[in-house]
Enzyme design. Structure first.
Site, mmCIF file in Angstrom:
data_model
loop_
_atom_site.group_PDB
_atom_site.id
_atom_site.type_symbol
_atom_site.label_atom_id
_atom_site.label_comp_id
_atom_site.label_asym_id
_atom_site.label_seq_id
_atom_site.Cartn_x
_atom_site.Cartn_y
_atom_site.Cartn_z
ATOM 1 N N GLY A 590 44.323 48.000 29.517
ATOM 2 C CA GLY A 590 43.323 46.991 29.848
ATOM 3 C C GLY A 590 42.085 47.660 30.381
ATOM 4 O O GLY A 590 41.908 48.880 30.287
ATOM 5 N N VAL A 597 41.970 51.411 31.737
ATOM 6 C CA VAL A 597 43.298 51.728 32.256
ATOM 7 C C VAL A 597 44.170 52.182 31.094
ATOM 8 O O VAL A 597 44.338 51.450 30.112
ATOM 9 C CB VAL A 597 43.928 50.518 32.964
ATOM 10 C CG1 VAL A 597 45.279 50.904 33.564
ATOM 11 C CG2 VAL A 597 43.001 49.990 34.049
ATOM 12 N N LYS A 612 43.708 54.614 35.818
ATOM 13 C CA LYS A 612 42.355 54.108 35.576
ATOM 14 C C LYS A 612 41.390 55.285 35.609
ATOM 15 O O LYS A 612 41.363 56.051 36.574
ATOM 16 C CB LYS A 612 41.965 53.073 36.630
ATOM 17 C CG LYS A 612 40.559 52.513 36.433
ATOM 18 C CD LYS A 612 40.161 51.564 37.547
ATOM 19 C CE LYS A 612 40.878 50.254 37.458
ATOM 20 N NZ LYS A 612 40.334 49.253 38.412
ATOM 21 N N ASP A 706 38.416 38.142 43.435
ATOM 22 C CA ASP A 706 38.459 38.085 41.962
ATOM 23 C C ASP A 706 39.873 37.744 41.509
ATOM 24 O O ASP A 706 40.422 38.374 40.602
ATOM 25 C CB ASP A 706 38.003 39.412 41.363
ATOM 26 C CG ASP A 706 37.709 39.302 39.867
ATOM 27 O OD1 ASP A 706 37.480 38.169 39.391
ATOM 28 O OD2 ASP A 706 37.722 40.330 39.177
#
Length: 912
Positions: A590, A597, A612, A706
């Site tokens: 992702g 990542v 990441k 978030d």
């Protein structure tokens, strides 16, 4: 002379190009070629008349047979003429030509050579019959060209050429016209205009518009002459590989012919375009390119539903026919569940949100032949579908949700995952190991994950795999103790935990120079081994993202780096991440706000991790500080409900953040569900875990900022998995009564105070929890961007339409209402949400206890609740699991017990 066949395609007397022009001239009265030349008499068989049909300069011998009553029929002659036009001059044929042609018999003895044929008895043996187009044929007749539609299975994404939306499904997604090759939804088949422009398959001229029962010539009666065989080598069914094979090859046409005649007489006006938000992938009907973005992707005509880009709108012809209805059914593409915006809306967001949906909201696998059969009458003509059986409501109503379907909100790099690794290098190579000194030769193939030693260069059988994640070091020759006497030394060494591979063969005294190709196929030589060493070394390097700056030098990846171990707070310098972890560049898990990542593996333990990678030179100083903020927050968080940060590596160019690898995210779980939404009992299970993790964050004065399903990761593929929060790039340190004003998060899940640039506090996360509950239970977002959120909340019919909210409990709706409060002081806190009746569920508590037993740690439920739920089970006559009975819990109401319970309760509410 033998008798001619019943019907044979004409053999033009002119070249093909001239024949087509002659055919067009032939369809005008009085344009015949003049007096007929002498025709040799043809011996007629018993019960038949042999004569010639002439169309322009093309002349065909045909045979007219008697019908079942023993008479000759003029309809047979018309049928023959139409068939010749369809086969020889398909571009000149049109729908209903059967009723628009006149037949004239050539009579050289008469002053008027052309004699109108009024009955089949007027035709005599050996006559020449001229086919002429009647003056009653209008311009509209030439424009009506019905489609020949067949059910089709598409191997690549396709879009409907009528409404512009994608054809959904795995097989039999839509209908394809065998004439023009256009594609349509099954639901659009009754609305498309009869404007086929192709000539692949034109067999419709012999259909009568007046409803006269005509006799179609069967394919068995057709015979082709030798010169025409190349034109008919490929059958229509062979032209489309994905077309469903039908025994009767029945095709379907679009809307009624008489409706096309009415529409052609209407005045065409300019389109009235408004900005539109599409809930399904849609293409521009002018340029045939995708309308990109998440909201306000393009323009749609309010009347005829024509879709196009904003840049294409000035080029669209002024051919709007308005809203066309028949029996109350709208023939223009329906609005479905799309959202219409006002003209003054901002259209620039479509460029910012140009990511295509990653997930599809439905899969239509239906039998279109059955659907078509229901809409046909006995004569085979298409009927209008029953409005009661329409699968889509075309107007906004309280009964159906008009909200945007749930999708993955992409803010940076598109989420991708390639299934197969690409080969980085392949070729012959020799090696021996520390356990076997016999030198072996194999065909090596290097990809991003492993080195595979194949038996040969063509087969799929292999001898061994060497995963890159297990390689501890790659070094030149270190030892020669294992080399047999008189043998050549190896070139480099690959060290793993269990074995050392000695690769290559350095030929010290070659007997004779070998040609280059033999060196490559033999796998020996220092040069060949050196190329392999460089390739393997490159595969072991950390991933360099596209667009990042690349320095010079072969050892770029061994820049001075700093390794920060989160678990023991140790800082190690000059540590290369490639010596500790193997990164798989083709396993993209992702992307977050600050990097991509990748999947990875710890070399010594074989533990899967997520890494990441951030290119620091691509981001400004502010975003780099946000990244450090994420790492700093995760370093101080140690909770089973928060993703675990293992360590961080930093070089002058890049930052590598190593985290635990989980199974997937909550959004994937929602979208992959049977109905595209989760049942209530699973939603309760997941939301409770999210709230427990949030309680820990808020206790440390950390606000996630978030929170969304993409940032809720699943630890396993179980139906009731453990979940963990991740992606703290926007997280803020906010006290209990503190406010922040910086813009954070993803707009679809953000509270209104953030969108309005007002101060916000930790209740921001609670609004996001309300949105997550809403999308989990319904599969749609709760709000539309073009309307005020406060007004939408007040409209219960808009927020909670019966489909699907009639199946959802009132307690769930009540909790959502208390979380989606515009006023922050009225919004529920974490503990108040956990105490809501919807989450105080016995079965949910049992599921959570089973999860805690499986994990081996109790962090979601509390011991003070054991006695209460055990008592509840006894009162309701439910079986309480014996392995969940808390032996320390006392069933007596002693003062000591009450004091213990009050102390535990005080611990739970201490963060309020």
């Amino acid at each position: 002379m033998s008798a001619p066949p019943v019907l044979r395609p004409p053999s033009p007397l002119l070249p093909v190009a001239a024949a087509a022009a002659a055919a067009a001239a032939a369809l005008v009265p009085g344009s015949g070629p003049g007096p007929a030349p002498f025709l040799a008499p043809v011996a007629a068989p018993v019960g038949g008349i042999s004569f010639h049909l002439q169309i322009g300069l093309s002349r065909e011998p045909v045979l007219l047979l008697q019908d079942s009553s023993g008479d000759y029929s003029l309809a047979h002659v018309r049928e023959m003429a139409c068939s010749i036009v369809d086969q020889k001059f398909p571009e000149c044929g049109f729908y209903g030509m059967y009723d628009k042609i006149l037949l004239f018999r050539h009579d050289p003895t008469s002053e008027n050579i052309l004699q109108l044929v009024k009955a089949a008895s007027d035709i005599q043996e050996g006559d020449l019959i001229e086919v002429v187009l009647s003056a009653s044929a209008t311009f509209e007749d030439f424009q009506i060209r019905p489609h020949a539609l067949f059910v089709h299975s598409y191997r690549a994404p396709a879009f409907c050429d009528h409404c512009g939306e994608m054809l959904w499904g795995l097989v039999r997604q839509g209908l394809k016209c065998e004439g023009c090759g256009l594609n349509y939804h099954k639901r659009c088949a009754f609305k498309i205009p009869n404007n086929c422009s192709g000539v692949r398959r034109r067999r419709l001229s012999n259909v009568s518009l007046t409803g006269v029962s005509t006799i179609r010539t069967s394919s068995a009666e057709l015979s082709t002459s030798a010169p025409d065989e190349p034109l008919l080598q490929k059958s229509p069914s062979e032209s489309f590989i994905g077309r469903e094979k039908r025994s009767n090859s029945q095709s379907y046409i679009g809307r009624p012919i008489h409706l096309d005649k009415i529409l052609m007489s209407k005045v065409k006006v300019p389109h009235t375009f408004v900005i539109h938000s599409y809930t399904r992938p849609t293409v521009c009907q002018y340029c045939k390119k995708l309308l990109k973005g998440l909201f306000r992707q393009g323009l749609q005509c309010k009347d005829c539903r024509f879709n196009c880009h904003k840049r294409c709108a000035p080029k669209v012809p002024n051919n709007c026919l308005g809203e066309v209805t028949i029996n109350g059914d709208l023939l223009s593409p329906g609005a479905e569940s799309d959202v219409v915006m006002e003209e003054g809306s901002d259209d620039n967001d479509s460029e910012r949100n140009s990511g295509l949906m990653d997930d599809m909201e439905e899969a239509m696998v239906q039998d279109a032949e059955m659907a078509m059969a229901e809409c046909q009458n006995d004569s085979g003509e298409m009927q209008d579908p029953d409005p009661d059986h329409e699968d889509a409501n075309r107007t906004i109503s309280p009964s159906t949700s008009n909200n945007i379907p749930l999708m993955r909100v992409v803010q940076s790099v598109k989420h991708t995952k390639r299934k197969s690794s690409t080969v980085m290098k392949e070729g012959w190579m020799v090696h021996y190991t520390s356990k076997d000194t016999l030198r072996k030769r194999h065909y090596w193939r290097l990809d991003s994950k492993c080195i595979t030693l194949f038996q040969n260069d063509t087969g799929s059988r292999y001898y061994k795999e060497i995963p890159l994640s297990e390689i501890l070091s790659l070094e030149p020759v270190k030892t020669s103790a294992l080399i047999p006497n008189g043998a050549n030394p190896h070139c480099f060494e690959i060290t793993t935990a269990n074995v050392v591979y000695y690769v290559g063969e350095n030929v010290v005294n070659p007997s004779s120079p070998s040609p280059n190709n033999s060196v490559l196929t033999s796998g020996v030589g220092a040069d060949v081994a050196r190329m392999w060493e460089i390739a393997i070394q490159h595969a072991l390097m950390p991933v360099i993202p596209k667009g990042s700056s690349v320095g010079t030098g072969t050892n770029l990846h061994r820049d001075i780096s700093v390794s920060i171990s989160v678990s023991n707070c140790q800082i190690q310098e000059n540590v290369d991440i490639s010596t500790v972890y193997q990164i798989f560049p083709d396993e993209v898990l992702g992307s977050g706000q600050f990097g991509i990542v990748y999947g990875g593996k710890h070399r010594k333990t074989g533990r899967d991790v997520a890494i990441k990678i951030i290119d620091k030179l691509r981001f400004p100083t502010k975003q780099e500080s946000q990244l450090r903020n994420e790492v700093a927050i995760l370093q101080n968080l140690h909770h089973p409900g928060v993703v675990n940060l293992e360590c961080m590596f930093e070089t002058p160019e890049r930052v590598f953040v190593v985290m635990e690898k989980l199974h997937g995210d909550m959004l994937e779980m929602i979208l992959s569900s049977e109905k595209g939404r989760l049942p209530e009992h699973i939603t309760k299970f997941l939301i409770t875990q999210i709230l427990v993790a949030l309680r820990h964050l808020h206790f440390k004065n950390i606000v996630h900022c978030d929170l969304k399903p993409e940032n809720v990761l699943l630890a396993s593929a179980d139906p009731f998995p453990q979940v963990k929060l991740c992606d703290f790039g926007f997280a803020r340190i906010i006290g209990e009564k503190s406010f922040r004003r910086s813009v954070v998060g993803t707009p679809a899940y953000l509270a209104p105070e953030v969108l309005r640039n007002k101060g916000y506090n930790r209740s921001l996360d609670m609004w996001s929890v309300g949105v997550i509950i809403y999308v989990s239970l319904s599969g749609t977002f709760p709000f539309n961007e073009d309307e005020d959120i406060h007004d939408q909340i007040q409209n219960a019919a808009f927020m909670y339409p019966p489909n699907p909210w009639k199946e959802i409990s009132h307690e769930a709706i009540d909790l959502i209402n208390n979380l989606l409060q515009v006023k922050m002081r009225k919004r529920y806190s974490v503990d108040k949400t956990l105490s809501h009746p919807w989450l105080q569920d016995y079965q949910t508590w049992l599921d959570l206890r089973e999860l805690e037993c499986k994990i081996g740690e109790r962090y979601i439920t509390h011991e003070s609740d054991d006695l209460r739920w055990e008592k509840y089970a006894g009162e309701q006559g439910l079986q309480y699991p014996t392995h969940l009975i808390n032996p320390s819990a006392s069933h007596s109401d002693t003062p000591e017990t009450e004091e213990t319970e009050m102390k535990a309760l005080g611990e739970r509410v201490s963060i309020l």
